[in-house]
Every structure is written in structure tokens, then in C-alpha cells.
Write an enzyme that holds these catalytic residues in place. Structure first.
Site, mmCIF file in Angstrom:
data_model
loop_
_atom_site.group_PDB
_atom_site.id
_atom_site.type_symbol
_atom_site.label_atom_id
_atom_site.label_comp_id
_atom_site.label_asym_id
_atom_site.label_seq_id
_atom_site.Cartn_x
_atom_site.Cartn_y
_atom_site.Cartn_z
ATOM 1 N N HIS A 152 -10.415 7.478 22.089
ATOM 2 C CA HIS A 152 -10.864 6.344 22.890
ATOM 3 C C HIS A 152 -9.680 5.657 23.546
ATOM 4 O O HIS A 152 -8.729 5.271 22.874
ATOM 5 C CB HIS A 152 -11.658 5.361 22.038
ATOM 6 C CG HIS A 152 -12.972 5.908 21.600
ATOM 7 N ND1 HIS A 152 -13.768 5.277 20.689
ATOM 8 C CD2 HIS A 152 -13.630 7.032 21.945
ATOM 9 C CE1 HIS A 152 -14.866 5.994 20.491
ATOM 10 N NE2 HIS A 152 -14.797 7.061 21.244
ATOM 11 N N ARG A 166 -16.912 17.089 19.566
ATOM 12 C CA ARG A 166 -18.085 16.238 19.796
ATOM 13 C C ARG A 166 -18.669 16.554 21.167
ATOM 14 O O ARG A 166 -17.947 16.682 22.149
ATOM 15 C CB ARG A 166 -17.721 14.758 19.710
ATOM 16 C CG ARG A 166 -18.965 13.865 19.895
ATOM 17 C CD ARG A 166 -18.709 12.417 19.549
ATOM 18 N NE ARG A 166 -17.972 11.693 20.571
ATOM 19 C CZ ARG A 166 -18.314 10.478 21.033
ATOM 20 N NH1 ARG A 166 -19.379 9.859 20.572
ATOM 21 N NH2 ARG A 166 -17.567 9.885 21.928
ATOM 22 N N GLU A 170 -26.913 6.488 17.309
ATOM 23 C CA GLU A 170 -26.111 5.417 17.888
ATOM 24 C C GLU A 170 -26.865 4.338 18.643
ATOM 25 O O GLU A 170 -26.307 3.287 18.919
ATOM 26 C CB GLU A 170 -25.003 6.002 18.785
ATOM 27 C CG GLU A 170 -25.445 7.086 19.726
ATOM 28 C CD GLU A 170 -24.263 7.845 20.327
ATOM 29 O OE1 GLU A 170 -23.195 7.250 20.496
ATOM 30 O OE2 GLU A 170 -24.409 9.033 20.625
ATOM 31 N N ASP A 185 -22.405 1.782 20.507
ATOM 32 C CA ASP A 185 -23.554 1.889 21.397
ATOM 33 C C ASP A 185 -24.759 1.108 20.882
ATOM 34 O O ASP A 185 -25.547 0.591 21.666
ATOM 35 C CB ASP A 185 -23.916 3.358 21.629
ATOM 36 C CG ASP A 185 -22.981 4.001 22.651
ATOM 37 O OD1 ASP A 185 -23.108 3.679 23.837
ATOM 38 O OD2 ASP A 185 -22.108 4.783 22.254
ATOM 39 N N ARG A 187 -16.646 3.348 13.887
ATOM 40 C CA ARG A 187 -16.250 1.970 14.180
ATOM 41 C C ARG A 187 -15.152 1.928 15.231
ATOM 42 O O ARG A 187 -14.346 2.840 15.351
ATOM 43 C CB ARG A 187 -15.701 1.288 12.916
ATOM 44 C CG ARG A 187 -16.693 1.107 11.790
ATOM 45 C CD ARG A 187 -15.992 0.459 10.597
ATOM 46 N NE ARG A 187 -16.871 0.329 9.449
ATOM 47 C CZ ARG A 187 -17.685 -0.691 9.235
ATOM 48 N NH1 ARG A 187 -17.763 -1.649 10.124
ATOM 49 N NH2 ARG A 187 -18.441 -0.746 8.152
ATOM 50 N N ARG A 225 -19.705 2.747 29.287
ATOM 51 C CA ARG A 225 -19.380 2.991 27.886
ATOM 52 C C ARG A 225 -19.163 1.654 27.183
ATOM 53 O O ARG A 225 -18.864 0.646 27.811
ATOM 54 C CB ARG A 225 -18.122 3.851 27.783
ATOM 55 C CG ARG A 225 -18.363 5.272 28.231
ATOM 56 C CD ARG A 225 -17.165 6.141 27.902
ATOM 57 N NE ARG A 225 -17.486 7.534 28.161
ATOM 58 C CZ ARG A 225 -18.153 8.310 27.325
ATOM 59 N NH1 ARG A 225 -18.591 7.827 26.190
ATOM 60 N NH2 ARG A 225 -18.408 9.566 27.631
#
Length: 879
Positions: A137, A395, A505, A542, A580, A712
Site C-alpha cells: 500500500h 492477491r 471486506e 473497505d 489493518r 480506494r
């Protein structure tokens, strides 16, 4: 001034003076005077002086375009240096570390007081499992080159932290500090180009090399000492309580830049870096292990009785293998096609077995003190990192698998997989999974998108020695989403026993998680395949973006609780994987309280949690900080498993249901229903400008078009953090508390929940922290400078809501002021506000100028990027 923080404030002041000297030397007295004047006005403004506040606003509004960048950079650098001083204070023997009880030692004492036997504690320690997943991220704003300089500043502060330091030593250290501050000032703090996924992977490897490589064995040594001293047991040499995984180079969810080839390259680089680090370790062992006395078994392993120094000989043999391995991997990284050498290291046992034999021999021959030195550290590293250094998770979004299988079934004339019912999908998938023949024809030429899905599975199939840890399916909704991945892996020749973790999510997905897993676990063939071990990922960001923080946190709790009880009933070992982030809106909370606030039994299968962006640096960026963070994790897991939190009373659950419903309705009413909300959001925050900041390899939106719903979670939260309204982390929560107190008369129940239920207590504490970082006058200033007047009432309504919410939360916590019971965090926020406030005001001014100009002024654009970086440093989190 609180005496406890005087040393930290002294360091902040010293570093600030060095920065001032650097600015004066680089740009002259006038700019330094301007910066110092702004700092003093900011300090007075913070103290409540309205006249000085207005003067601060006027001063910043009247800066010329030439003055913008130096002023922005000055306060950004102030904040970076303040953060270093604060981070050092947390590990200084004269700072926070001095008053912090040793977490593990205290826990062992408490456990003994509660009549836990040494055997109980030993069993819990044996089952201890911490897997930290470093995500890709893109929220680490600081460049690696600046991070390195800041680490060096920390080292200097550590060297100065002695009462008996000689004058000449102090002068040398201060000279080095001045050099580092000057180097930082003359280095561009903003990246010019967006990092690639491979750049991100290299950043992750740098964290391992610069901190965790030393920090992990040091923590395990500390853990072992406290265990031995308190409980009389030792951590076995082969214990493997800590592992690291990475999403860097493996997370392709919505990131077209992560391809199968990128994942293959990241895996190769990871092996290359591991070989490089182990080679340095072995070099030390070659020089240290000069002992001659050894067991007959070790002598035989070293080459017989004629070898004088058997330990050194074994280390030399490994050194030769590591040289060959490194040479081979280096050629592969460069894209050269080379044959693997005969002595290539591919399996951890090739490193472990000879070194463990050395350990056993040294211990048997009365040289335990030597065995427990550098050799033990290396053995611990083999267990924690191994020849793959960090494993990778892959992922991908569930729809990509559905589309790939749909294309295949249509080519085969079997119909459209995507159009089938869930039962039809499951029947097809299970039949093919149990079939011995391949499903995919050799001559099939799929579309590039589908080929990419299959090629990713082929990369997994060819990966070495436990290099891929798990396959995570985002937006998983039905059992066939998991079975589809199993089939794709089978078709690629990969091991279908690889953990496949559905990621739940959204609010709806969390509510359905139990029924999905119940159906999946009812499939006998699947149960046998997974050997009664299942990983499930819980999405925090999310769900909070979808429903607001209060409703999301309750849905996460209920989903976990339901999954724990389901797996207990089914005899399945569940590993919950917590997605998290660093902010409250993404499930972030201090590690210890966050873990103890989870449902009872949630850590029985170990902890697997993401660490992202700047939080990786704040928690693991220095070896001493890594030791402290790992100790917090370990103590919290042991405590949660041995002293689990209470099962919530039915009345508490009912109150949480009500809080969830009221807060979700309010949150969604603002975010989804009010037509002015999106225009207000885009005007009042730098959301559109964030896209220009080359933070990471991943696009800000899942889809290039669309509104807030396609954003996002990270830029959504990041934008609101910048204008200090912090909206996603509180909207709906306080109003729900007020409703439950006023309309439902549940104050007494809330008091009981706050006192007796860690889950609820942690939620309230997190809201207090968010409110402490929010700032009404700054949010109002952004509105008046940037938002058209017709939208002002919406901003005013939100700020009034925030004020009301603070009162509601304080009514529950019974605190007179925010963060009253966490003075260290309150002090930390107050310390940085003096430097953050001017950056916020300046950012609003720069956004105003930027949006007015037809032709972009590079001075304005660059200064704007610096203020974004500076506010992120001041808030200590981005998203």
C-alpha cells in the site's frame, strides 16, 4: 512542562536549531526570519491567541511564489526531525522506555499470580505465531534516501544520550548531526517518478536488511531471557514464532502494474537478497568459530579427524555454497539464462542442518556461551526468514478468476461459467479438481487478461521452498470463489494445498462470511484437502469506507466471532488474517489494545496481520523499535490466549447492534445520499491533487472512472486526514452514542461496556485519538479558502457534528479532556501541531492558487506536494 518529556523537547529544539542554521546558510537570514516568525505565530495560535492566528493566516497567504517552497520544506523538515526525536524518545533509557514496564516480564508475573503453571505458559509459548505481512500500500511518502538519513540522525541522538560523554566526542557527533540535517535539506524530499512494484519490493527488503535482520534475533534473545528468568523454560532453538510475508510484487488487486513476470522477479530478488545477507552472517561465523573440540558426529560432517577446526570448515563449506547461489541468482536477476550450480542452495534445511549440528556440538562440549552467540542468531534468521527472505502473498480479485474460467469453459463448449448458478459452479469445480486429466488444452490461446491469471498460477507452481505463503481473494463472496482458485492452481501444476484465503471486506460480505465458510467446510473433499486448517482474511478499510467506522468494527467483530465458533465446532484450526492499516479508518490501533479487543479465541491460530506504509517504518524501522513492537505483539497474543477477554453480554451486543445501525445510516446518508457531498469532498480536500503524488505503483482508483465509491480506502482516508476533518474515522460513531444515551437511555450499559469490555473500550479510545488529531478551525479554513459558498453549510454541519460527537465520547470515557489517560500520545500530537498548522494553512493557500491558475506554476505544484508530505508526517499516518 512534563518532566518526562523534557529530554525529547530538548532534542526537538536542538534539531530545530540545526535546521535553522542550515536554512540560513542555504537561503539567507530573511527566509530563516520568515520561517521563525511563522513558527512563533503558530505556537501562539495554538495557545489560543486569535490575533496571532489571523496574523499567521495573513503571513502565509501573502507569501510570494518564490517563498512558498522554502517555507513548506522548512516545516516539513521540522516535522521529520520531530518524528525522529519522538521515535528515539520511545526507545531511550532516559525517555519513554525508562518508564515502560517490560511487557513480557510483567505478563509472566501476572499469569503466575492468576495460578497459571509453568506448563500452561510453556504450551502457550510453543503455540505463539506472529506473521507480519508487509503490504504494497503506497502510503510511505518519505523517500528511502531521506529515511536512511533520518535513521542516522537517530543513531546520533543515541550517542549523545550519555552523561559521561567527552567534549571532543560530543563535538564530533554534533558535527555529524549538522551534516545529516544539511544533507536532508539539500535532498529533494518528493519522488519525481512513481515507484514500480519492484521498487516497492526493494523497499521491503531494505526494511529487513536495515532493521529486522538484527531486530528479530535480538527480540528472541530478550524473549528467551525473560522466559528463562520468569518461568524457568527456554525458547527452543528451532522455535519459529515470527515470520514475514510481503504483498510487494504479489498484490495485483486493481494494480495492472503487478504482472506474473513482476512476481517472478520479486521472488528471485528476495532469494538473492537472502543469500547476500546469509553470506555476511557466515563470513562472521568463519572468523569466529575457531574452536577445535567437537563431537564425533560433527567431525564426520566436517570431513574427518584430520580437520583441525571442524566448525570453521563447515562454515567455509556453506560460504562456498552461498557464493555459488548468489552468483547464480545475480545472473538470473539480470535476465541471463544460466544453469544452476550443483551446490545451489534451494532448501532451508541445507543451511539449517550443518549449522544446527555445530550448535549441538558446541553445547555438548561445554561451549554453550559460544553456541548462543552469533550462531544462534543465524539459526533464528533461518527460521524467521530462510532462503526466501520474505514469502509473498498473491492477491487477486474474485471476478478475474470467474472471467478466466468463463473464457475457458466457453472455448471448451461447456457453456458460460460466469452465468452458472453457485451450485452448478461448485459441482463443475469439484469434479475438475478431483479429475486426473488436465482441463486446459495445450493449443488454447486465451486473452491477455486470462493468460495473466494462468501465468500467475504457473509462477506459484515454479516457486521454490515455501516462497508463496498464501493466495488471497479480494471481494470473495461465495464458496466457488475459493474452489476456482484451487482449480486454477491445479491446472498450472501448483500445489493446491497452498492456503487460499477469502477476503471479506464490505459490510455485506462480513455479515455473510459465516454462511460462506459453513458451506465451504461442509464439502468433505475440501475439508480433507485443507487438512482442517483454514485462513480467512478480514478487511478493515473497505468495510469502514462502506459503512463507517462504528458499523464496520462491529461487523468485523461479529464475523470473527462467528467464524471462530464455526471452526471450533467443525474441528478446523482457523487463522484470521487482519487487513489493518495505520489509521483508525482502516482498523489501525495500538497493537496491544487492538489484539486484546478481538473476540475470545481469535488468536488461537496465531496472528497474521498486515503492516502498511509508514507504519512499517514507525514500528520496525529501527532494530530497537522492532524489538519493542514484537514484544508488544507477543505479550498481547499470549495474554489473549491465556486470559481471553469476556464474552460480551447479550445486552452489550444489542447496544452495539443499535450503535451500528444508527451510525451506518448517518454515514451512508452523508456519503451516498447527499448530492452536495462529493463536490464538497473534492473541493475541501486535496483528493484530486493526491493523484499527482507519485506514492506507489497502484492507481488511486479500482476503476479509472467513477466517484467516491470507486476510490480506494487509502486516498479516501488520506484526503480527509490532510484537511484535518478526519471524517471517515468518526462520522456516525459519536451521533450513535448520543442516540443510545438520549433516546434509548443506555448510559449505564455503555458505562459497563466501557469498563468491562476491551472491544468497546478500544473503540472509544480510538475515537478520542482521532478527535485529538482533528482540528475544527483548520477544517473551517479549508472550506472558506477552497469551497464555493453554497457548500459551506455542509462543512459547518459536519464540524458541528464533530463537536457534539466529542462531548458524547467524553460522556462515555468520563475524561475531562481528550487523551487524558494517554499523556504520551497527547504530548506527541501537541508537539507536532506547532509545525503541522502552518503546513495545513499553506496547503489550503497552495490548493487555492493551483486551482485558480490556467498554467501550472512548478513552484506552486512542488510546494503543494511538500505540504502533503509534511501533513502526513505530522499526523503520523496517511491511510
Amino acid at each position: 512542562m512534563n518532566q518526562q518529556y523534557s529530554a525529547m523537547r530538548s532534542n526537538v529544539s536542538m534539531l530545530g536549531k540545526l535546521l535553522g542554521d542550515t536554512i540560513k546558510e542555504a537561503l539567507g537570514e530573511d527566509i530563516l526570519d520568515k520561517v521563525e516568525s511563522i513558527r512563533k505565530l503558530s505556537k501562539s495560535s495554538r495557545a489560543g491567541n486569535e490575533v496571532q492566528r489571523q496574523k499567521l493566516l495573513m503571513t502565509l497567504q501573502n507569501l510570494s511564489n518564490d517563498e512558498l517552497l522554502p517555507v513548506a520544506r522548512a516545516f516539513n523538515q521540522f516535522l521529520n526531525l520531530t518524528n525522529v526525536a519522538e521515535q528515539y524518545h520511545s526507545i531511550s533509557p532516559h525517555g519513554e522506555a525508562a518508564s515502560n514496564p517490560v511487557a513480557l516480564k510483567n505478563l509472566f508475573s501476572r499469569l503466575k499470580d492468576k495460578n497459571f503453571t509453568n506448563g500452561d505458559i510453556h504450551k502457550a509459548v510453543e503455540q505463539l505465531s506472529i506473521e507480519l505481512v508487509l503490504t504494497a500500500h503506497p502510503t510511505e511518502i518519505a523517500r528511502r534516501t531521506l529515511i536512511h538519513k533520518l535513521v542516522e540522525v537517530n543513531t546520533c541522538l543515541s550517542q549523545l544520550d550519555h552523561d559521561d560523554i567527552a567534549d571532543y566526542e560530543r563535538n564530533n557527533i554534533m558535527r555529524r548531526l549538522r551534516q545529516l540535517v544539511a544533507q536532508s535539506w539539500h535532498t529533494d524530499e518528493i519522488r519525481k517518478i512513481r515507484p514500480t512494484p519492484i521498487d516497492e519490493a526493494k523497499w521491503g527488503f531494505a526494511v529487513v536488511e536495515n532493521s529486522l535482520w538484527e531486530g528479530v534475533p535480538a527480540f528472541l534473545r530478550e524473549f528467551n531471557e525473560q522466559l528463562e528468568e520468569s518461568v524457568g523454560i527456554m525458547l527452543p532453538v528451532e522455535a519459529n514464532p515470527i515470520r514475514f510475508t510481503s504483498w510487494m510484487g504479489g498484490d495485483r488487486d486493481g494494480n495492472p502494474n503487478v504482472t506474473a513476470e513482476v512476481t517472478r522477479h520479486a521472488l528471485l530478488l528476495s532469494r538473492w537478497k537472502a543469500a547476500d545477507l546469509f553470506l555476511k552472517d557466515i563470513q562472521i561465523l568463519v572468523s569466529e568459530l575457531s574452536m577445535t573440540e567437537a563431537t564425533p558426529e560433527l567431525r564426520a560432517l566436517a570431513g574427518g579427524d584430520e580437520v583441525d577446526e571442524p566448525y570453521r570448515q563447515i562454515a567455509k563449506n556453506l560460504r562456498g555454497q552461498l557464493y555459488s547461489t548468489l552468483e547464480y541468482l545475480e545472473a538470473r536477476v539480470k535476465g541471463e539464462q544460466v544453469l544452476p550450480p550443483a551446490d545451489l542452495l534451494t532448501d532451508n534445511a541445507q543451511l539449517w542442518d550443518p549449522l544446527y549440528a555445530c550448535y549441538q556440538s558446541l553445547t555438548a562440549c561445554g561451549m554453550t556461551i559460544i553456541a548462543n552467540g552469533q550462531l544462534l542468531d543465524t539459526l533464528r534468521r533461518i527460521r524467521s526468514f530462510g532462503l526466501q527472505l520474505v514469502r509473498i502473498d498473491v492477491r487477486q480479485e474474485s471476478t478475474r478468476h470467474t472471467e478466466a474460467l468463463s473464457e475457458l469453459t466457453q472455448y471448451l463448449g461447456l457453456g458460460d461459467y460466469a452465468a452458472w448458478s453457485e451450485d452448478e459452479k461448485q459441482e463443475f469445480l469439484l469434479t475438475e479438481l478431483q479429475s486426473r486429466r488436465p482441463l486446459t488444452p495445450r493449443n488454447w490461446q486465451p486473452s491477455p487478461e486470462t493468460e495473466e491469471v494462468f501465468e500467475t498460477c504457473r509462477v506459484i507452481a515454479e516457486s521454490k521452498n515455501d516462497s508463496v505463503a498464501a493466495y488471497v481473494i479480494s471481494m470473495a463472496k461465495v464458496p466457488s470463489d475459493v474452489l476456482a482458485v484451487k482449480l486454477l492452481l491445479k491446472e498450472a501444476g501448483a500445489c493446491i494445498r497452498l492456503p487460499v484465503a477469502p477476503l471479506f471486506e464490505t459490510l455485506e460480505d462480513l455479515n455473510n462470511a459465516e454462511s460462506v465458510m459453513k458451506k465451504l467446510l461442509s464439502i468433505e473433499w475440501y475439508r480433507e484437502l485443507i487438512d482442517s486448517r483454514q485462513m480467512v482474511m478480514i478487511g478493515y478499510s473497505d468495510s469502514a469506507k462502506d459503512a463507517g467506522v462504528m458499523a464496520a468494527s462491529w461487523a468485523q467483530y461479529r464475523a470473527q466471532d462467528a467464524l471462530i465458533k464455526l471452526c471450533d465446532k467443525e474441528g478446523v484450526t482457523l487463522t484470521l488474517f487482519h487487513g489493518r492499516g495505520g489509521t483508525i479508518g482502516r482498523g489501525g490501533a495500538p497493537a496491544h489494545s487492538a489484539l486484546l479487543s478481538q473476540p475470545p479465541g481469535s488468536l488461537k491460530g496465531g496472528l497474521r496481520v498486515t503492516e502498511q506504509g509508514e507504519m512499517i517504518r514507525f514500528k520496525f524501522g529501527l532494530p530497537q523499535v522492532a524489538i519493542s513492537s514484537l514484544a508488544l505483539y507477543a505479550s498481547a497474543i499470549l495474554e489473549a490466549n491465556l486470559l481471553p477477554p469476556p464474552e460480551p453480554k447479550q445486552e452489550w451486543k444489542s447496544v452495539m447492534d443499535s450503535l451500528s445501525e444508527v451510525s451506518c445510516d448517518m454515514y451512508r446518508d452523508y456519503v451516498r445520499e447527499q448530492p452536495d457531498f462529493v463536490p464538497y469532498f473534492r473541493a475541501a480536500t486535496p483528493e484530486l491533487e493526491l493523484a499527482k503524488l507519485p506514492l506507489g505503483s497502484r492507481p488511486a482508483k479500482r476503476r479509472p472512472t467513477g466517484g467516491v465509491e470507486t476510490l480506494r480506502a487509502i486516498p479516501w482516508i488520506f484526503a480527509w486526514t490532510q484537511n484535518r476533518l478526519m471524517l471517515p474515522a468518526w462520522l456516525g460513531a459519536g451521533a450513535a452514542l448520543k442516540h443510545v444515551i438520549g433516546k434509548e437511555g443506555k448510559q449505564a450499559v455503555l458505562d459497563e461496556m466501557w469498563q468491562q469490555w476491551p472491544f468497546f473500550n478500544t473503540r472509544i479510545a480510538m475515537l478520542e485519538m482521532v478527535y485529538a488529531k482533528a482540528d475544527l478551525w483548520l477544517a473551517e479554513y479549508y472550506d472558506h479558502r477552497l469551497v464555493e459558498e453554497r457548500l459551506w453549510p455542509l462543512g459547518l454541519k459536519l464540524r458541528e457534528q464533530l463537536s457534539e460527537d466529542i462531548k458524547s465520547v467524553l460522556a462515555v470515557s468520563k475524561d475531562e479532556a481528550l487523551m487524558a489517560d494517554l499523556p504520551w500520545i497527547a504530548e506527541s500530537i501537541a508537539l507536532r501541531n506547532v509545525y503541522t498548522d502552518p503546513l495545513n494553512v499553506l496547503q489550503a493557500e497552495l490548493l487555492h492558487r493551483s486551482r485558480q491558475q490556467e498554467q501550472a506554476d512548478p513552484r506552486v505544484e512542488q510546494a503543494l506536494m511538500v505540504t502533503i508530505a509534511g501533513v502526513a508526517a505530522g499526523m503520523r499516518n496517511t491511510g
